[in-house]
Design a protein around this motif. Structure first.
Motif, PDB file in Angstrom:
ATOM      1  N   LEU A   1       0.838  -1.191   0.000  1.00 36.93           N
ATOM      2  CA  LEU A   1       0.000   0.000   0.000  1.00 36.93           C
ATOM      3  C   LEU A   1       0.876   1.245   0.000  1.00 36.93           C
ATOM      4  O   LEU A   1       1.799   1.375   0.801  1.00 36.93           O
ATOM      5  N   VAL A   2       0.550   2.169  -0.887  1.00 32.71           N
ATOM      6  CA  VAL A   2       1.211   3.465  -0.908  1.00 32.71           C
ATOM      7  C   VAL A   2       0.359   4.487  -0.159  1.00 32.71           C
ATOM      8  O   VAL A   2       0.813   5.149   0.762  1.00 32.71           O
ATOM      9  N   ALA A   3      -0.895   4.601  -0.569  1.00 33.73           N
ATOM     10  CA  ALA A   3      -1.803   5.564   0.060  1.00 33.73           C
ATOM     11  C   ALA A   3      -3.232   5.165  -0.245  1.00 33.73           C
ATOM     12  O   ALA A   3      -3.516   4.551  -1.284  1.00 33.73           O
ATOM     13  N   GLU A   4      -4.115   5.530   0.667  1.00 30.93           N
ATOM     14  CA  GLU A   4      -5.523   5.199   0.505  1.00 30.93           C
ATOM     15  C   GLU A   4      -6.342   6.325   1.104  1.00 30.93           C
ATOM     16  O   GLU A   4      -5.961   6.900   2.129  1.00 30.93           O
ATOM     17  N   ILE A   5      -7.468   6.614   0.458  1.00 34.04           N
ATOM     18  CA  ILE A   5      -8.315   7.693   0.952  1.00 34.04           C
ATOM     19  C   ILE A   5      -9.752   7.218   0.980  1.00 34.04           C
ATOM     20  O   ILE A   5     -10.255   6.642   0.007  1.00 34.04           O
TER      21      ILE A   5
END
Length: 122
Positions: A47-51
């Protein structure tokens, strides 16, 4: 049929910036989380980023304070601003839409993009 189309990858030098965008095509009623993952050769996808729909974001430890994820900028679009890039950020980057509600399915589905290559030279 929902499809995710990524753009913005490329080759840059360390310290520079790139912006990745991912747009979901097709009819989409709703989307849960939107996120970016990456996979380097010989490594697992991470995972890099999640919103979330609420706007709350979370980041992988290695990209905190350098990357920023946002929803919007277009219908069904998620953007990843990557600053201060490092050679270790080199990977194929995939966007993911989670818990998508779309016509033709009673279930919530997850969708992945095809991936876009990011290469950071030292």
């Amino acid at each position: 049929q929902v499809q995710l189309v990524e753009s913005g990858g490329g080759l840059v030098q360390a310290g520079m910036s790139l912006t990745l965008s991912c747009r979901g095509s097709g009819i989409i009623f709703s989307i849960g989380d939107m996120g970016w993952w990456r996979q380097a050769p010989g490594k697992e996808r991470e995972l890099v980023a999640e919103i979330a729909r609420s706007g709350r974001a979370k980041y992988g430890d290695s990209v905190k304070d350098r990357f920023a994820i946002s929803r919007g900028g277009g219908i069904n679009t998620v953007t990843l601003q990557m600053d201060s890039l490092k050679p270790e950020d080199t990977a194929v980057y995939y966007c993911k839409f989670s818990d998508v509600r779309a016509p033709g399915s009673e279930n919530l589905e997850d969708y992945w993009g095809q991936g876009t290559q990011v290469t950071v030279s030292s």
